[in-house]
Design a protein around this motif. Sequence first.
Motif, PDB file in Angstrom:
ATOM      1  N   GLN A  59     -45.210 -17.771  29.922  1.00 15.18           N
ATOM      2  CA  GLN A  59     -46.345 -17.407  29.080  1.00 15.18           C
ATOM      3  C   GLN A  59     -45.915 -17.352  27.621  1.00 15.18           C
ATOM      4  OE1 GLN A  59     -49.519 -17.041  30.247  1.00 15.18           O
ATOM      5  NE2 GLN A  59     -48.622 -17.727  32.191  1.00 15.18           N
ATOM      6  N   PHE A  60     -46.780 -17.899  26.768  1.00 21.40           N
ATOM      7  CA  PHE A  60     -46.470 -17.869  25.338  1.00 21.40           C
ATOM      8  C   PHE A  60     -46.737 -16.468  24.799  1.00 21.40           C
ATOM      9  CE2 PHE A  60     -48.105 -18.202  20.942  1.00 21.40           C
ATOM     10  CZ  PHE A  60     -46.910 -18.572  20.329  1.00 21.40           C
ATOM     11  N   VAL A  61     -45.746 -15.900  24.152  1.00 21.59           N
ATOM     12  CA  VAL A  61     -45.883 -14.602  23.508  1.00 21.59           C
ATOM     13  C   VAL A  61     -45.677 -14.815  22.017  1.00 21.59           C
ATOM     14  CG1 VAL A  61     -45.008 -12.252  23.322  1.00 21.59           C
ATOM     15  CG2 VAL A  61     -45.000 -13.434  25.541  1.00 21.59           C
ATOM     16  N   PRO A  62     -46.733 -14.712  21.226  1.00 20.50           N
ATOM     17  CA  PRO A  62     -46.579 -14.969  19.787  1.00 20.50           C
ATOM     18  C   PRO A  62     -45.657 -13.941  19.152  1.00 20.50           C
ATOM     19  CG  PRO A  62     -48.742 -14.047  20.252  1.00 20.50           C
ATOM     20  CD  PRO A  62     -48.114 -14.341  21.580  1.00 20.50           C
ATOM     21  N   PRO A  63     -44.752 -14.366  18.291  1.00 19.76           N
ATOM     22  CA  PRO A  63     -43.840 -13.413  17.647  1.00 19.76           C
ATOM     23  C   PRO A  63     -44.581 -12.585  16.603  1.00 19.76           C
ATOM     24  CG  PRO A  63     -43.549 -15.602  16.716  1.00 19.76           C
ATOM     25  CD  PRO A  63     -44.509 -15.747  17.864  1.00 19.76           C
ATOM     26  N   ARG A  64     -44.081 -11.399  16.372  1.00 11.08           N
ATOM     27  CA  ARG A  64     -44.638 -10.541  15.317  1.00 11.08           C
ATOM     28  C   ARG A  64     -44.104 -11.020  13.967  1.00 11.08           C
ATOM     29  NH1 ARG A  64     -46.569  -5.335  14.168  1.00 11.08           N
ATOM     30  NH2 ARG A  64     -45.753  -4.482  12.212  1.00 11.08           N
ATOM     31  N   ILE A  65     -44.989 -11.265  13.033  1.00 14.90           N
ATOM     32  CA  ILE A  65     -44.598 -11.731  11.702  1.00 14.90           C
ATOM     33  C   ILE A  65     -45.205 -10.788  10.674  1.00 14.90           C
ATOM     34  CG2 ILE A  65     -44.738 -13.612  10.039  1.00 14.90           C
ATOM     35  CD1 ILE A  65     -44.991 -15.530  12.370  1.00 14.90           C
ATOM     36  N   ASP A  66     -44.362 -10.179   9.845  1.00 15.93           N
ATOM     37  CA  ASP A  66     -44.822  -9.321   8.756  1.00 15.93           C
ATOM     38  C   ASP A  66     -44.806 -10.126   7.475  1.00 15.93           C
ATOM     39  OD1 ASP A  66     -45.123  -7.076  10.370  1.00 15.93           O
ATOM     40  OD2 ASP A  66     -42.979  -6.649  10.269  1.00 15.93           O
ATOM     41  N   LEU A  67     -45.990 -10.321   6.881  1.00 17.21           N
ATOM     42  CA  LEU A  67     -46.104 -11.072   5.641  1.00 17.21           C
ATOM     43  C   LEU A  67     -45.809 -10.153   4.471  1.00 17.21           C
ATOM     44  CD1 LEU A  67     -49.319 -13.170   6.375  1.00 17.21           C
ATOM     45  CD2 LEU A  67     -46.936 -13.872   6.591  1.00 17.21           C
ATOM     46  N   THR A  68     -44.858 -10.544   3.664  1.00 15.52           N
ATOM     47  CA  THR A  68     -44.498  -9.762   2.477  1.00 15.52           C
ATOM     48  C   THR A  68     -44.721 -10.623   1.248  1.00 15.52           C
ATOM     49  OG1 THR A  68     -42.201 -10.497   2.696  1.00 15.52           O
ATOM     50  CG2 THR A  68     -42.806  -8.419   3.787  1.00 15.52           C
ATOM     51  N   HIS A  69     -44.250 -10.121   0.096  1.00 19.18           N
ATOM     52  CA  HIS A  69     -44.438 -10.854  -1.153  1.00 19.18           C
ATOM     53  C   HIS A  69     -43.788 -12.234  -1.046  1.00 19.18           C
ATOM     54  CE1 HIS A  69     -44.746 -11.746  -5.386  1.00 19.18           C
ATOM     55  NE2 HIS A  69     -43.436 -11.934  -5.456  1.00 19.18           N
ATOM     56  N   TYR A 127     -27.792 -11.724  30.325  1.00 17.38           N
ATOM     57  CA  TYR A 127     -27.721 -12.922  29.469  1.00 17.38           C
ATOM     58  C   TYR A 127     -28.859 -13.878  29.822  1.00 17.38           C
ATOM     59  CZ  TYR A 127     -25.720 -17.130  27.301  1.00 17.38           C
ATOM     60  OH  TYR A 127     -25.525 -18.258  26.555  1.00 17.38           O
ATOM     61  N   ILE A 128     -29.101 -14.073  31.095  1.00 11.42           N
ATOM     62  CA  ILE A 128     -30.154 -14.997  31.531  1.00 11.42           C
ATOM     63  C   ILE A 128     -31.531 -14.467  31.142  1.00 11.42           C
ATOM     64  CG2 ILE A 128     -31.260 -16.051  33.538  1.00 11.42           C
ATOM     65  CD1 ILE A 128     -28.507 -16.069  34.889  1.00 11.42           C
ATOM     66  N   ASN A 129     -31.792 -13.197  31.481  1.00 10.50           N
ATOM     67  CA  ASN A 129     -33.128 -12.646  31.236  1.00 10.50           C
ATOM     68  C   ASN A 129     -33.434 -12.508  29.745  1.00 10.50           C
ATOM     69  OD1 ASN A 129     -33.782 -12.523  33.905  1.00 10.50           O
ATOM     70  ND2 ASN A 129     -33.310 -10.351  34.161  1.00 10.50           N
ATOM     71  N   THR A 130     -32.424 -12.149  28.958  1.00 14.36           N
ATOM     72  CA  THR A 130     -32.647 -11.991  27.521  1.00 14.36           C
ATOM     73  C   THR A 130     -33.069 -13.306  26.893  1.00 14.36           C
ATOM     74  OG1 THR A 130     -31.043 -10.191  27.389  1.00 14.36           O
ATOM     75  CG2 THR A 130     -31.577 -11.342  25.334  1.00 14.36           C
ATOM     76  N   ARG A 131     -32.429 -14.383  27.308  1.00 14.35           N
ATOM     77  CA  ARG A 131     -32.723 -15.681  26.701  1.00 14.35           C
ATOM     78  C   ARG A 131     -33.991 -16.319  27.233  1.00 14.35           C
ATOM     79  NH1 ARG A 131     -28.203 -13.958  25.807  1.00 14.35           N
ATOM     80  NH2 ARG A 131     -26.850 -14.655  24.084  1.00 14.35           N
ATOM     81  N   LEU A 132     -34.386 -15.961  28.423  1.00 18.17           N
ATOM     82  CA  LEU A 132     -35.619 -16.518  28.978  1.00 18.17           C
ATOM     83  C   LEU A 132     -36.831 -15.650  28.649  1.00 18.17           C
ATOM     84  CD1 LEU A 132     -34.467 -17.838  32.472  1.00 18.17           C
ATOM     85  CD2 LEU A 132     -34.844 -19.117  30.367  1.00 18.17           C
ATOM     86  N   GLY A 133     -36.594 -14.398  28.295  1.00 14.96           N
ATOM     87  CA  GLY A 133     -37.705 -13.527  27.951  1.00 14.96           C
ATOM     88  C   GLY A 133     -38.538 -13.103  29.143  1.00 14.96           C
ATOM     89  N   VAL A 134     -38.013 -13.332  30.354  1.00 14.12           N
ATOM     90  CA  VAL A 134     -38.720 -12.959  31.586  1.00 14.12           C
ATOM     91  C   VAL A 134     -37.731 -12.231  32.488  1.00 14.12           C
ATOM     92  CG1 VAL A 134     -39.899 -13.833  33.642  1.00 14.12           C
ATOM     93  CG2 VAL A 134     -40.280 -14.933  31.423  1.00 14.12           C
ATOM     94  N   PRO A 135     -38.108 -11.109  33.072  1.00  9.99           N
ATOM     95  CA  PRO A 135     -37.178 -10.358  33.931  1.00  9.99           C
ATOM     96  C   PRO A 135     -37.067 -10.961  35.337  1.00  9.99           C
ATOM     97  CG  PRO A 135     -39.258  -9.188  33.776  1.00  9.99           C
ATOM     98  CD  PRO A 135     -39.379 -10.369  32.862  1.00  9.99           C
TER      99      PRO A 135
END
Length: 795
Positions: free
Chosen positions: A489-499, A424-432
């Motif tokens: 560290q900032f990790v930019p999210p993946r964004i898929d541009l659609t119509h 729960y902690i690691n998932t929400r912080l994004g760091v192991p």
Amino acid sequence: MLVSLDWLKDYVTLPEDLSPEQIMHDLTLATVEVEGVEFPAERLAGICVAEVVSAEPVPDTRLTMTRCDAGEHGVLPVVCGAANVRAGLRVALALPGARIYPHGASEALVVKQAQLRGMDSHAVICAADEIGLTGVFPAADDKTIIELSELTEVALGTPLADAVGYADAVFEIDNKSLTNRPDLWGHYGIARELAAIYSAPLAELPEAPKVPAAQRALLAPSEPAVCNRFTATVFEGVSVQQAPLAMRSRLARVGQRAIDLFVDLTNYVMFAVGQPSHAFDADQLNGPLRARFGESGEQLTLLDGVEVQGDPAMAFIADESTPLAVAGVKGGAASGVTSDTSRIFLEMANFDAKLIRAASQKIGARTEASTRFEKALDTQRIDQGLGLFHALLKEVQPAARVVAFQDEVSRATERAVVVVTHDYINTRLGVPFAADAIQASLEVLGFEVEVANDEFRLRAPTWRSTGDVSLPADIVEEVARLHGYDNFQFVPPRIDLTHLPRSRRMPLDRQVRELLATAGLQEVFTYPWTRDALIEAAAGSATDFLALEMPPAPDLARLRPSLLPNLLEAVVTNQRYYEEFGLFEVGSVYSETGDRTSAAAVLAGSSAEGLFRKLRGVVEHVQRRAQLESIRLMPSREPHDWADPEAQLHILKGEERVGVLARVSNRSKRLSGIDRAEVIGFELSLAPLSYHPTRENRYEKVPEFPASWFDVSVLLADDVTWEQVLAQTAAIDPLLREVRWIGEYRGKGIPESHRSLTLRLVVGAHDRTLVSEEAEAVRSKVVSVLTENLSAVQR
């Protein structure tokens, strides 16, 4: 809240190379928002400790010619007007270049060598208010200079800031960032955080003395709903005196004025560990004390002279005969410590947070004590306060001794238990984070940690268990802030541009807000509550509207029934800076049937007529550009709370009134405090409004040939409206492209109840340039129609 770095260092050993600015940055990122840091020594620059070598009265004056030994600065001649100046006195001497504030003036005076009555004076002997030290050296009046009798061992010429402990850094912490952290309302709590941030050792506080139980009851059973824990300690062998200089100096640096030893001791303990207390004169008490609800018919005079009536909803501390204090807020005058006091009854208790907040608001006294109690303190903090109070008192008065003690606990603070998984902690912080790293971080903060099967079972310390820590998300926050938010560290999210789908229209409130801003008005944001006086000015009797159960202040007890009251207050604030301005707000207003969204605006300036026309144009601009279903403005003399019936338009949708546009009446301006300004306002309810379901677009070809224009002035009766003029000229001639309003005139040469109206006629054709005869023909038609149908007379 103000926090002294010098005071913090009593409790935590910080790295030597750590600057106050770095502490401010790190504390802001990890714990609380530090708004700034001040260096008190800067205010005392150029002021040193000196000794009056000689003092000779100047004949026929109240002046004294002195010579002052300022150590390395030499022996300086100084003319002084203070009554208490004398040879042998240690004083605060402002040297040339120092900045002082004579008799508390707002503008600083730079000290210079001068001549007074023909006598050289090379410095200034300072009074406390001239250098901002009234909190350290209370004086009977502003004509008394500081007597530094406690600094006889200090070398002459020593900077005063060093001598009185002002070589310090004081942090200003935003109180809002402390709201959910009652453990931080004292220097020891902040020191505990710094110890965790810098992995620095934290000092232990003195323990409370072990004393036998009182032979006779000091406390009677308290109301459990009022008090969680109540301790009473009786000290004998004490005397009321001035607190030590170091204690007074620290209190002054955090904004607290010195009074006497026992008031200063209780304040010092409160600012140190966050636990308020109160010292009574033990000989003025009648029987054991208890915390209880008030009783009708009782009366209590507080230390500041304010009379408080007994109230069954308020908490009091009382003996067997009378209330002695409003619990957790302020003490009474009758049982206060005086110069004759020789026995002290120290009350240190823990009260219900909601009751304290309600009481402080009811009597209009938000004290340092009530501010802390209303945050919900843990009952164990009393032990820290008792130990520190006893240790400090023994330092000042070694003969003081505890002769009786009683401790009544109805509900002790229990340690909060939170269970959270490693995942729960690691998932929400994004760091192991490793499990042992998480455990180490939390243990530094005072948590007890048990790890089993990838699960953390945590027991929070009592100082974090009164509502601060209760959820797994709270544990995530603790790990993150101690790791350092800026270390992620900032990790930019993946964004898929659609119509891109076709956007719907924006919400109406946002559309109106943007259109009012483009019309040149400034947006303001006000609170949803307002003062009764403003409601009376703009919305009717205040008692007719919704009241808050716990208002933020006694005079802010009602929810706003309209946006106009707070906008009128904003006009008062701004009219001192601007001759003409416009303000608007879009927000909720409240009634017994619920809340609704309104838009309101005000224009302030000198010309009521010009402002009225401009604001009417703003309303029409919003309706047109937002593509709203038709609304219309109709004159009305129907009374409205804030509107002048002589200059009022109702805003109608169909036959329903959805708003008012009007001049603010003289009565409303007077009650709201608006001086020497005309104010035009409107308020529009947005709920009944809607967009056109469809939009009809019509193409109009851009003219290829130039247009001509000319002005026409006619006399018209005052009851002829501009809408009637437009209606009469709308289809006179295909060459008439537009009719514009230019201006009106009333005055010399104009009959009563009439006005001179100037129109601008814009004429043109799509296939040719008009000749003068054609333009004249259109003008003649317009004048003829207005004369025939509206009884106009050409000027």
